[in-house]
Design a protein around this motif. Structure first.
Motif, PDB file in Angstrom:
ATOM      1  N   MET A   1       0.831  -1.206   0.000  1.00 18.74           N
ATOM      2  CA  MET A   1       0.000   0.000   0.000  1.00 18.74           C
ATOM      3  C   MET A   1       0.866   1.257   0.000  1.00 18.74           C
ATOM      4  O   MET A   1       0.591   2.217  -0.731  1.00 18.74           O
ATOM      5  CB  MET A   1      -0.958  -0.006   1.186  1.00 18.74           C
ATOM      6  CG  MET A   1      -2.042  -1.074   1.045  1.00 18.74           C
ATOM      7  SD  MET A   1      -3.140  -1.198   2.471  1.00 18.74           S
ATOM      8  CE  MET A   1      -3.825   0.427   2.545  1.00 18.74           C
ATOM      9  N   LEU A   2       1.908   1.268   0.815  1.00 18.47           N
ATOM     10  CA  LEU A   2       2.810   2.412   0.876  1.00 18.47           C
ATOM     11  C   LEU A   2       3.491   2.628  -0.476  1.00 18.47           C
ATOM     12  O   LEU A   2       3.511   3.746  -0.997  1.00 18.47           O
ATOM     13  CB  LEU A   2       3.865   2.204   1.962  1.00 18.47           C
ATOM     14  CG  LEU A   2       4.982   3.241   2.015  1.00 18.47           C
ATOM     15  CD1 LEU A   2       4.419   4.610   2.383  1.00 18.47           C
ATOM     16  CD2 LEU A   2       6.060   2.810   2.989  1.00 18.47           C
ATOM     17  N   VAL A   3       4.028   1.579  -1.052  1.00 13.89           N
ATOM     18  CA  VAL A   3       4.753   1.688  -2.318  1.00 13.89           C
ATOM     19  C   VAL A   3       3.816   2.160  -3.423  1.00 13.89           C
ATOM     20  O   VAL A   3       4.180   3.046  -4.208  1.00 13.89           O
ATOM     21  CB  VAL A   3       5.446   0.360  -2.681  1.00 13.89           C
ATOM     22  CG1 VAL A   3       5.974   0.381  -4.106  1.00 13.89           C
ATOM     23  CG2 VAL A   3       6.570   0.073  -1.689  1.00 13.89           C
ATOM     24  N   HIS A   4       2.614   1.656  -3.490  1.00 10.78           N
ATOM     25  CA  HIS A   4       1.665   2.092  -4.524  1.00 10.78           C
ATOM     26  C   HIS A   4       1.308   3.570  -4.341  1.00 10.78           C
ATOM     27  O   HIS A   4       1.225   4.311  -5.319  1.00 10.78           O
ATOM     28  CB  HIS A   4       0.406   1.219  -4.508  1.00 10.78           C
ATOM     29  CG  HIS A   4       0.635  -0.135  -5.070  1.00 10.78           C
ATOM     30  ND1 HIS A   4       0.411  -0.460  -6.392  1.00 10.78           N
ATOM     31  CD2 HIS A   4       1.115  -1.273  -4.495  1.00 10.78           C
ATOM     32  CE1 HIS A   4       0.720  -1.723  -6.605  1.00 10.78           C
ATOM     33  NE2 HIS A   4       1.149  -2.244  -5.464  1.00 10.78           N
ATOM     34  N   ARG A   5       1.128   3.992  -3.096  1.00  9.07           N
ATOM     35  CA  ARG A   5       0.813   5.402  -2.828  1.00  9.07           C
ATOM     36  C   ARG A   5       1.983   6.291  -3.240  1.00  9.07           C
ATOM     37  O   ARG A   5       1.800   7.304  -3.919  1.00  9.07           O
ATOM     38  CB  ARG A   5       0.496   5.613  -1.343  1.00  9.07           C
ATOM     39  CG  ARG A   5       0.197   7.074  -0.999  1.00  9.07           C
ATOM     40  CD  ARG A   5      -0.239   7.235   0.443  1.00  9.07           C
ATOM     41  NE  ARG A   5       0.729   6.780   1.415  1.00  9.07           N
ATOM     42  CZ  ARG A   5       1.740   7.532   1.872  1.00  9.07           C
ATOM     43  NH1 ARG A   5       1.917   8.755   1.437  1.00  9.07           N
ATOM     44  NH2 ARG A   5       2.571   7.040   2.776  1.00  9.07           N
TER      45      ARG A   5
ATOM     46  N   ALA B   1       4.547  10.113  -7.014  1.00 12.94           N
ATOM     47  CA  ALA B   1       5.686  10.445  -7.872  1.00 12.94           C
ATOM     48  C   ALA B   1       5.226  10.722  -9.302  1.00 12.94           C
ATOM     49  O   ALA B   1       5.694  11.670  -9.944  1.00 12.94           O
ATOM     50  CB  ALA B   1       6.719   9.321  -7.843  1.00 12.94           C
ATOM     51  N   VAL B   2       4.291   9.923  -9.794  1.00 10.97           N
ATOM     52  CA  VAL B   2       3.758  10.131 -11.142  1.00 10.97           C
ATOM     53  C   VAL B   2       3.005  11.459 -11.212  1.00 10.97           C
ATOM     54  O   VAL B   2       3.149  12.219 -12.176  1.00 10.97           O
ATOM     55  CB  VAL B   2       2.850   8.949 -11.562  1.00 10.97           C
ATOM     56  CG1 VAL B   2       2.051   9.273 -12.806  1.00 10.97           C
ATOM     57  CG2 VAL B   2       3.681   7.697 -11.759  1.00 10.97           C
ATOM     58  N   GLU B   3       2.220  11.761 -10.181  1.00 16.79           N
ATOM     59  CA  GLU B   3       1.484  13.030 -10.153  1.00 16.79           C
ATOM     60  C   GLU B   3       2.443  14.215 -10.154  1.00 16.79           C
ATOM     61  O   GLU B   3       2.223  15.195 -10.869  1.00 16.79           O
ATOM     62  CB  GLU B   3       0.570  13.091  -8.933  1.00 16.79           C
ATOM     63  CG  GLU B   3      -0.618  12.166  -9.026  1.00 16.79           C
ATOM     64  CD  GLU B   3      -1.428  12.098  -7.733  1.00 16.79           C
ATOM     65  OE1 GLU B   3      -1.145  12.870  -6.784  1.00 16.79           O
ATOM     66  OE2 GLU B   3      -2.355  11.273  -7.670  1.00 16.79           O
ATOM     67  N   ARG B   4       3.506  14.155  -9.349  1.00 13.70           N
ATOM     68  CA  ARG B   4       4.483  15.245  -9.299  1.00 13.70           C
ATOM     69  C   ARG B   4       5.193  15.401 -10.643  1.00 13.70           C
ATOM     70  O   ARG B   4       5.426  16.517 -11.102  1.00 13.70           O
ATOM     71  CB  ARG B   4       5.500  15.014  -8.187  1.00 13.70           C
ATOM     72  CG  ARG B   4       4.966  15.369  -6.808  1.00 13.70           C
ATOM     73  CD  ARG B   4       6.081  15.402  -5.774  1.00 13.70           C
ATOM     74  NE  ARG B   4       6.787  14.141  -5.645  1.00 13.70           N
ATOM     75  CZ  ARG B   4       6.392  13.139  -4.857  1.00 13.70           C
ATOM     76  NH1 ARG B   4       5.324  13.245  -4.115  1.00 13.70           N
ATOM     77  NH2 ARG B   4       7.103  12.022  -4.800  1.00 13.70           N
ATOM     78  N   ALA B   5       5.530  14.288 -11.275  1.00  8.96           N
ATOM     79  CA  ALA B   5       6.191  14.346 -12.580  1.00  8.96           C
ATOM     80  C   ALA B   5       5.263  14.983 -13.619  1.00  8.96           C
ATOM     81  O   ALA B   5       5.706  15.777 -14.447  1.00  8.96           O
ATOM     82  CB  ALA B   5       6.623  12.951 -13.026  1.00  8.96           C
ATOM     83  N   GLY B   6       3.994  14.661 -13.551  1.00 13.64           N
ATOM     84  CA  GLY B   6       3.022  15.255 -14.465  1.00 13.64           C
ATOM     85  C   GLY B   6       2.899  16.753 -14.276  1.00 13.64           C
ATOM     86  O   GLY B   6       2.821  17.513 -15.244  1.00 13.64           O
TER      87      GLY B   6
END
Length: 76
Positions: free
Chosen positions: A56-60, A65-70
């Motif tokens: 759960m932690l890793v998926h969050r 990280a993907v949101e920040r990169a976007g």
């Protein structure tokens, strides 16, 4: 298989997600800078061992990280 330090980093991140004094706590707990901590954390979340131990932690963290990169891509 995760090392004891890797377990500690993941456990710390799980229990201190948005703490205002997190950088100070990182330095106190691990003895190194927040920059090094986040570098190690991001390396960890790319691996399968971390995902198996803390899914759960890793998926969050991967999602964030993907949101920040976007956001960085949109800003440039």
């Amino acid at each position: 298989m995760l090392t004891p330090r890797e377990h500690l980093i993941l456990d710390f991140e799980d229990t201190h997600p948005d703490n205002p004094a997190k950088e100070e706590q990182i330095r106190h707990t691990f003895g190194f800078s927040a920059t090094r901590y986040y570098s190690q954390l991001h390396h960890l979340i790319r691996g399968q061992d971390a995902e198996a131990e803390h899914p759960m932690l890793v998926h969050r963290l991967r999602r964030l990280a993907v949101e920040r990169a976007g956001k960085r891509t949109q800003a440039s």
